[in-house]
Design a protein around this motif. Sequence first.
Motif: not given
Length: 108
Positions: A24-30, A21-22, A36, A107
């Motif tokens: 994801f919330d930082k914008g690291i998704k794809d 979630s850290c 990862k 974040l």
Amino acid sequence: MDTQNTQDNLITPPLYAFLDSCLFDKGIKDIPESLKEQMIKDLADRLQQWLMQSIFQHLPESAVPEMEKLLATAPSQDEIMAFVGTQIPNISEIFKDEMVKFKQAYLG
């Protein structure tokens, strides 16, 4: 999700979810799964250091030498937590607060 056991740093499913979630919330998704997983491991190491600093801040001064002796023996996380639990009764609450602070700092 691949739960990893890194040199005495067991990433449990709840911890993995928190670290994910850290990211994801930082914008690291794809990103590639291997990247990862490495980022999760690196964050886990940083969180472990963060929490260890918190332990020493809350540890009674009289218990510091014993804690240092324990750490010199390369203890497991369970051994560390057993000792810390006897010295800092509200360690679970402290860790919850510290994890929130860690995420906020991450974040930025």
